[in-house]
Design a protein around this motif. Structure first.
Motif, PDB file in Angstrom:
ATOM      1  N   VAL A  36       0.832  -1.216   0.000  1.00 19.60           N
ATOM      2  CA  VAL A  36       0.000   0.000   0.000  1.00 19.60           C
ATOM      3  C   VAL A  36       0.859   1.254   0.000  1.00 19.60           C
ATOM      4  O   VAL A  36       0.572   2.230  -0.703  1.00 19.60           O
ATOM      5  CB  VAL A  36      -0.953   0.004   1.216  1.00 19.60           C
ATOM      6  N   VAL A  37       1.932   1.246   0.786  1.00 19.46           N
ATOM      7  CA  VAL A  37       2.850   2.383   0.844  1.00 19.46           C
ATOM      8  C   VAL A  37       4.251   1.887   0.515  1.00 19.46           C
ATOM      9  O   VAL A  37       4.529   0.689   0.552  1.00 19.46           O
ATOM     10  CB  VAL A  37       2.846   3.053   2.238  1.00 19.46           C
ATOM     11  N   GLY A  41       6.946   4.653   3.875  1.00 20.82           N
ATOM     12  CA  GLY A  41       5.602   4.925   4.365  1.00 20.82           C
ATOM     13  C   GLY A  41       4.803   5.903   3.532  1.00 20.82           C
ATOM     14  O   GLY A  41       3.758   6.393   3.960  1.00 20.82           O
ATOM     15  N   TYR A  43       2.421   7.176   0.434  1.00 19.44           N
ATOM     16  CA  TYR A  43       1.348   6.735  -0.458  1.00 19.44           C
ATOM     17  C   TYR A  43       1.525   7.513  -1.765  1.00 19.44           C
ATOM     18  O   TYR A  43       0.895   8.543  -1.989  1.00 19.44           O
ATOM     19  CB  TYR A  43      -0.011   7.024   0.180  1.00 19.44           C
ATOM     20  N   ARG A  70      -3.588  -1.965  -2.725  1.00 17.63           N
ATOM     21  CA  ARG A  70      -4.418  -0.912  -2.140  1.00 17.63           C
ATOM     22  C   ARG A  70      -5.896  -1.272  -2.168  1.00 17.63           C
ATOM     23  O   ARG A  70      -6.649  -0.912  -1.259  1.00 17.63           O
ATOM     24  CB  ARG A  70      -4.173   0.411  -2.882  1.00 17.63           C
ATOM     25  N   ASN A  90      -7.395   4.599   2.055  1.00 11.57           N
ATOM     26  CA  ASN A  90      -6.654   3.592   2.810  1.00 11.57           C
ATOM     27  C   ASN A  90      -6.126   4.229   4.085  1.00 11.57           C
ATOM     28  O   ASN A  90      -5.548   5.331   4.051  1.00 11.57           O
ATOM     29  CB  ASN A  90      -5.487   3.048   1.977  1.00 11.57           C
ATOM     30  N   ILE A  92      -3.617   4.578   6.074  1.00 13.87           N
ATOM     31  CA  ILE A  92      -2.168   4.369   6.151  1.00 13.87           C
ATOM     32  C   ILE A  92      -1.619   4.915   7.471  1.00 13.87           C
ATOM     33  O   ILE A  92      -2.282   5.717   8.149  1.00 13.87           O
ATOM     34  CB  ILE A  92      -1.459   5.032   4.953  1.00 13.87           C
ATOM     35  N   THR A 337      -7.315   8.890  -0.608  1.00 17.64           N
ATOM     36  CA  THR A 337      -6.147   8.811   0.282  1.00 17.64           C
ATOM     37  C   THR A 337      -5.166   9.947   0.026  1.00 17.64           C
ATOM     38  O   THR A 337      -4.584  10.485   0.970  1.00 17.64           O
ATOM     39  CB  THR A 337      -5.416   7.466   0.114  1.00 17.64           C
ATOM     40  N   ASP A 341      -4.280  12.263   3.007  1.00 10.53           N
ATOM     41  CA  ASP A 341      -2.881  12.204   3.434  1.00 10.53           C
ATOM     42  C   ASP A 341      -2.261  13.603   3.456  1.00 10.53           C
ATOM     43  O   ASP A 341      -1.578  13.985   4.417  1.00 10.53           O
ATOM     44  CB  ASP A 341      -2.100  11.278   2.499  1.00 10.53           C
TER      45      ASP A 341
END
Length: 455
Positions: A36-37, A41, A43, A70, A90, A92, A337, A341
């Protein structure tokens, strides 16, 4: 312009089957992208992702693997536009961290603790008044208002009428932010959205903004600094129905943490922010309304410290990235996201600034009280004079009027005037006549010290 990602129908149905057929020897390298990342970390949107693929690997295949990973952890949020496009996100680590910080530092209970630390709630709210003004001023400047922050604060504090369109914009935003605080207990309705817009833009350029009226044509677009169209809002027909559906979603209870429908209030507030920007219900002024509704929802959910936390102050510093976060979501199948984010990264910094300001305020009060006591001034000041003097020390550029002090301290006009004139008599403040009004300001530190040393 950003590089748009390939659509789902442009990617192979099975990335793993493609790898097995064409690059089986590099399967382990591709496996690194089934996440996912990234390793840091992040995205990453496709625009940045494509530059981080090792030479020889197929970018689209690596992207297909990331998209598959994802898709397995995404949470559906709401539908927007016509035909409806469903947003998801997501959860995260960076977003989880922000939610935790918001819960720890910005609830009304956390704010009450800071009030008790200082000793008097009235002192604290007055000392943080500039922070309330920050969001109204910065949100306007983000939309193009050219008035300086210092001039804008002077206008708000003196309650003087705006002299330019830019000042009208800032005063409208200030009134709108106060309105969302006052209306935080109400459910969201299309009428409330209209009222917010009317309060925020009325009297600026009514022909351009059409205060409180939803757009009735498809002639509104969002352009970048080069004049390229980066967002074409959904068609205007059915707009009010879509906004009613948005209001229904906002008013639906998603607070039950054990429920599959749980959505953290911060995520929901950010989603409202995005939804208004995406639907673009007004001819102009949509960004201001979107950000105001972000605050309104957090106020509703008892995150009272957000009265003093300005996101626009930071969005203004990176307006391009703010715009890109919208585009990354819209061009990547409404993956919210990216927007969440980015907003979380801004909120983290805004909360840190707020906490730093609170800590400095507490330390300043402690130093101030010690100085007052040692200099023999403490016994000469009333409690209200101590508050005003402390506020002035925290921002030496601040101006004060009896009308403003009356409002902030909740006292009579005569008491407020007496407080200010008493500070002048003590040679701590100076005053001058501006039109029909007396304006007060803190004297310079050297002048105060010299006056008290001489006496």
């Amino acid at each position: 312009m950003i590089k748009r990602p390939p659509s789902s129908d442009q990617l192979p149905k099975s990335a793993w089957a493609w790898i097995s057929e064409y690059q089986p020897e590099r399967r382990l390298e591709y496996l690194d992208f089934y996440t996912v990342v990234d390793s840091k970390g992040r995205y990453l949107p496709f625009d940045e992702f494509r530059h981080r693929i090792p030479k020889g690997l197929a970018v689209d295949i690596a992207w297909a693997l990331t998209k598959e990973a994802r898709s397995r952890t995404r949470q559906w949020i709401l539908g927007l536009g016509e035909p409806a496009r469903f947003c998801y996100y997501n959860d995260i680590p960076a977003i989880q961290k922000t939610k935790t910080l918001v819960d720890q530092a910005t609830t009304t209970a956390a704010l009450a603790w800071a009030n008790r630390k200082i000793g008097e709630e009235q002192n604290f709210s007055y000392m943080l008044e500039d922070l309330i003004e920050d969001e109204a001023i910065s949100s306007s400047q983000l939309e193009g208002a050219a008035t300086t922050t210092l001039v804008a604060r002077e206008m708000i504090k003196r309650r003087r009428e705006p002299r330019t369109m830019d000042e009208r914009m800032i005063l409208g935003n200030f009134r709108m932010m106060r309105y969302v605080w006052d209306k935080r207990s109400l459910p969201l309705t299309t009428e409330l959205i209209r009222e917010l817009h009317a309060i925020g833009v009325a009297g600026i350029d009514d022909e351009k903004y059409r205060p409180g009226i939803f757009r009735s044509a498809d002639n509104v677009v969002v352009e970048d600094s080069d004049g390229n169209i980066v967002h074409q809002p959904p068609i205007w027909t059915g707009l009010e129905d879509r906004l009613n559906r948005l209001c229904h979603w906002v008013n639906t209870d998603h607070d039950e943490i054990e429920s599959q429908n749980y959505i953290h209030p911060l995520i929901k507030a950010i989603s409202i922010h995005f939804a208004i920007g995406y639907e673009h219900p007004f001819n102009d002024g949509n960004g201001r309304v979107a950000r105001a509704l972000f605050y309104w929802f957090l106020f509703k959910k008892d995150y009272g410290a957000f009265r003093y936390i300005s996101i626009s102050n930071l969005l203004k510093e990176a307006a391009t990235q703010y715009g890109k976060s919208y585009l990354y979501t819209e061009t990547d199948e409404m993956d919210l996201t990216y927007f969440v984010d980015y907003q979380c990264s801004v909120i983290m910094r805004a909360i840190a600034a707020f906490k730093g300001h609170c800590q400095r305020t507490i330390e300043d009060i402690e130093r101030f009280n010690k100085w007052l006591f040692n200099a023999g001034i403490y016994a000469k000041l009333t409690e209200k004079q101590k508050i005003v003097f402390q506020v002035a020390k925290g921002n030496s550029n601040s101006i004060f009027t009896a009308r403003y002090v009356e409002e902030r301290l909740g006292c009579s006009y005569n008491t407020a005037a007496s407080v200010l004139n008493g500070l002048v008599d003590l040679e701590l403040f100076e005053k001058r006549k501006d039109g029909k009004e007396w304006v007060y300001r803190l004297r310079s530190k050297n002048d105060i010290q010299n006056s008290w040393t001489a006496s």
